[in-house]
Design a protein around this motif. Structure first.
Motif, PDB file in Angstrom:
ATOM      1  N   ARG A   1       0.830  -1.213   0.000  1.00  8.75           N
ATOM      2  CA  ARG A   1       0.000   0.000   0.000  1.00  8.75           C
ATOM      3  C   ARG A   1       0.860   1.258   0.000  1.00  8.75           C
ATOM      4  O   ARG A   1       0.594   2.220  -0.726  1.00  8.75           O
ATOM      5  CB  ARG A   1      -0.929  -0.009   1.209  1.00  8.75           C
ATOM      6  N   CYS A   2       1.893   1.237   0.796  1.00 12.11           N
ATOM      7  CA  CYS A   2       2.778   2.395   0.890  1.00 12.11           C
ATOM      8  C   CYS A   2       3.492   2.634  -0.439  1.00 12.11           C
ATOM      9  O   CYS A   2       3.604   3.779  -0.908  1.00 12.11           O
ATOM     10  CB  CYS A   2       3.802   2.177   2.011  1.00 12.11           C
ATOM     11  N   THR A   3       3.962   1.561  -1.052  1.00 16.24           N
ATOM     12  CA  THR A   3       4.651   1.692  -2.337  1.00 16.24           C
ATOM     13  C   THR A   3       3.724   2.226  -3.411  1.00 16.24           C
ATOM     14  O   THR A   3       4.095   3.130  -4.180  1.00 16.24           O
ATOM     15  CB  THR A   3       5.221   0.332  -2.773  1.00 16.24           C
ATOM     16  N   VAL A   4       2.517   1.690  -3.489  1.00 15.66           N
ATOM     17  CA  VAL A   4       1.541   2.154  -4.474  1.00 15.66           C
ATOM     18  C   VAL A   4       1.245   3.635  -4.280  1.00 15.66           C
ATOM     19  O   VAL A   4       1.134   4.406  -5.243  1.00 15.66           O
ATOM     20  CB  VAL A   4       0.244   1.319  -4.388  1.00 15.66           C
ATOM     21  N   LEU A   5       1.120   4.055  -3.024  1.00 20.00           N
ATOM     22  CA  LEU A   5       0.851   5.461  -2.727  1.00 20.00           C
ATOM     23  C   LEU A   5       1.964   6.356  -3.272  1.00 20.00           C
ATOM     24  O   LEU A   5       1.696   7.435  -3.819  1.00 20.00           O
ATOM     25  CB  LEU A   5       0.724   5.644  -1.207  1.00 20.00           C
ATOM     26  N   PHE A   6       3.202   5.910  -3.156  1.00 20.48           N
ATOM     27  CA  PHE A   6       4.336   6.706  -3.619  1.00 20.48           C
ATOM     28  C   PHE A   6       4.438   6.750  -5.145  1.00 20.48           C
ATOM     29  O   PHE A   6       4.678   7.811  -5.728  1.00 20.48           O
ATOM     30  CB  PHE A   6       5.644   6.142  -3.044  1.00 20.48           C
ATOM     31  N   ILE A   7       4.284   5.581  -5.801  1.00 21.39           N
ATOM     32  CA  ILE A   7       4.606   5.516  -7.237  1.00 21.39           C
ATOM     33  C   ILE A   7       3.426   5.814  -8.154  1.00 21.39           C
ATOM     34  O   ILE A   7       3.601   5.849  -9.382  1.00 21.39           O
ATOM     35  CB  ILE A   7       5.193   4.129  -7.596  1.00 21.39           C
TER      36      ILE A   7
END
Length: 489
Positions: free
Chosen positions: A110-116
């Protein structure tokens, strides 16, 4: 199901009864020759006895430690030293337990998706690279590097597949190397659940009696990490020059948005407790000027108290009838016992090496004096930073921290007072130990998995990891040291 509910209700009843005994004893006036502290200890004894007999012998013991630490006659430092040998070991145990349930959630994805998938990341390939590296670095600030890398690898493969990144291409190689570098680096940017910074701080405290809190370390470590990541991206763009970077279409990453389910109550509670722990680490430093008495009280709880409190909350809290944190699972799957045991042994070893009565410190100082006598302060710093970064790339991060910190403390504390900021240098050793991607021996889990994935190779890791190491030595010596001298007391 009815039997399970009855057991849960019984546990709640006896937990409340035990807490009432423990807390209530603090309000009982002295009588019969017993002091308030004596009554408080008896209250902890009887309250703990109720929990051990009726609930369990494992996680309720943490409440016992919490209660003893709150008694002024002992405090948390004495309590942790009595139970675990020193505060550093207690800190690692509780922090490993605390972050374990976080790794079991969808937080990493979730955190990665939010960033990229934000608008800026979609503007072009290099914007995407920046946000991908930022994502893994952010998560690495409070998640074990080995755990994060292993958990992140399957998702990184998914990202490569969605974006059409090909194996054997320079872009895939760069992204894999950069991910490994950033995750390793993040383990030196904070001391939250990270062994080498925690050890460095522990050595400094044991040798000098001075402490470095989480806020002070992060005020030096995080800017250092950010500068190094910016330099890494610049080097990749100007010198590595991936010829297939134009084929990377960040807009395709938008398709990942719907692949991660929304955070459930369990994940929200875990994140809330983790952020509470971080707040308790950072808040005292922010209150120091305005509320000195409150600062002194909270700071006296030691760095191990916030994760202890967090673990207790997660052990008590239930979702769907199950405790968020299971003691048996966390203590077997979430604990890096090898690191904990070595930290305890190495911390005591470091104290022995710097003990004036033993004489090793004096011998080291005399032996290295001919080498360091003619060096200015910046020369000494360059010497220790180069030593730490080189050693950590060919040996264990923990061994590097132990050896370099011990020698640095022996040599630097013998210099005239005020000539060098010893605390800043030793904390920088904690950062240096995280610059470890040149060889598989440097960070075995991360480097071997990255090379074994097929996206990068040993030669690339050695060359670009070496360049990254040189940049780190320069940044640590000429930027981090002046900064650390200001923010570290």
């Amino acid at each position: 199901m009815a039997e399970k509910a009855a057991k849960s209700n019984k546990d709640i009843f006896f937990l409340i009864l035990s807490l009432a005994i423990i807390i209530g004893s603090r309000f009982v006036p002295a009588f019969g020759g017993l002091t308030p502290d004596a009554i408080a200890v008896l209250g902890v004894f009887f309250g703990s006895l109720v929990m051990w007999i009726t609930i369990s012998i494992d996680w309720p013991s943490l409440i016992t430690l919490m209660a003893l630490g709150m008694i002024p006659a002992f405090g948390f430092s004495k309590t942790f030293a009595g139970a675990f040998g020193n505060t550093t070991v207690a800190f690692l145990i509780f922090t490993f337990m605390l972050v374990y349930p976080l790794a079991k959630t969808n937080f990493v994805r979730r955190c990665t998706v939010l960033f990229i998938t934000n608008r800026i990341a979609s503007r072009g390939p290099w914007y995407f690279v920046c946000f991908l590296f930022a994502a893994v670095t952010f998560m690495g600030l409070f998640v074990s590097p080995s755990v994060l890398f292993v958990a992140f690898m399957p998702f990184l493969e998914d990202i490569f597949k969605v974006l059409g990144v090909k194996k054997g291409g320079k872009t895939g190689n760069m992204l894999m190397m950069g991910t490994a570098f950033c995750i390793s680096l993040s383990s030196g940017m904070t001391a939250i659940g990270h062994v080498w910074p925690t050890m460095a701080i522990g050595y400094y405290n044991a040798a000098t009696g001075n402490d470095v809190n989480q806020f002070q370390y992060m005020a030096m470590g995080i800017p250092t990490g950010i500068i190094l990541i910016v330099l890494l991206i610049i080097v990749f763009k100007l010198f590595y020059r991936p010829d297939d970077i134009g084929e990377l279409k960040p807009q395709k990453a938008m398709g990942l948005k719907g692949t991660v389910p929304k955070a459930d109550l369990r994940e929200k509670l875990i994140l809330g407790v983790v952020f509470l722990t971080v707040f308790l680490w950072v808040a005292p430093s922010l209150l120091k000027g305005a509320f000195p008495d409150l600062y002194k009280t909270i700071n006296g709880w030691s760095t191990a108290m916030p994760p202890l409190l967090g673990c207790i909350i997660l052990f008590i809290t239930k979702t769907d009838g199950e405790r968020i944190l299971d003691f048996k699972e966390a203590s077997t799957k979430g604990m890096l016992w090898g690191s904990v045991l070595m930290t305890g042994a190495a911390t005591w070893l470091g104290s022995c090496l710097t003990n004036e009565e033993v004489g090793v410190s004096l011998w080291l100082t005399d032996t290295l004096s001919p080498l360091t006598a003619g060096l200015p302060v910046i020369g000494l710093i360059l010497f220790f930073m180069t030593w730490a970064v080189l050693e950590t790339n060919f040996s264990s991060n923990i061994v590097t921290t132990t050896v370099v910190s011990s020698v640095a403390l022996s040599v630097l504390t013998a210099l005239p007072a005020g000539s060098v900021h010893v605390g800043a240098v030793v904390c920088m050793v904690g950062v240096s130990a995280a610059i470890c991607n040149m060889t598989p021996a440097g960070q075995s889990t991360i480097n071997t998995v990255a090379i074994g994935s097929g996206w990068t190779d040993t030669k690339s890791m050695f060359i670009w990891g070496g360049i990254f190491a040189v940049m780190a030595i320069m940044v640590l010596s000429f930027i981090s040291y002046p900064l650390g001298s200001v923010v570290i007391g």
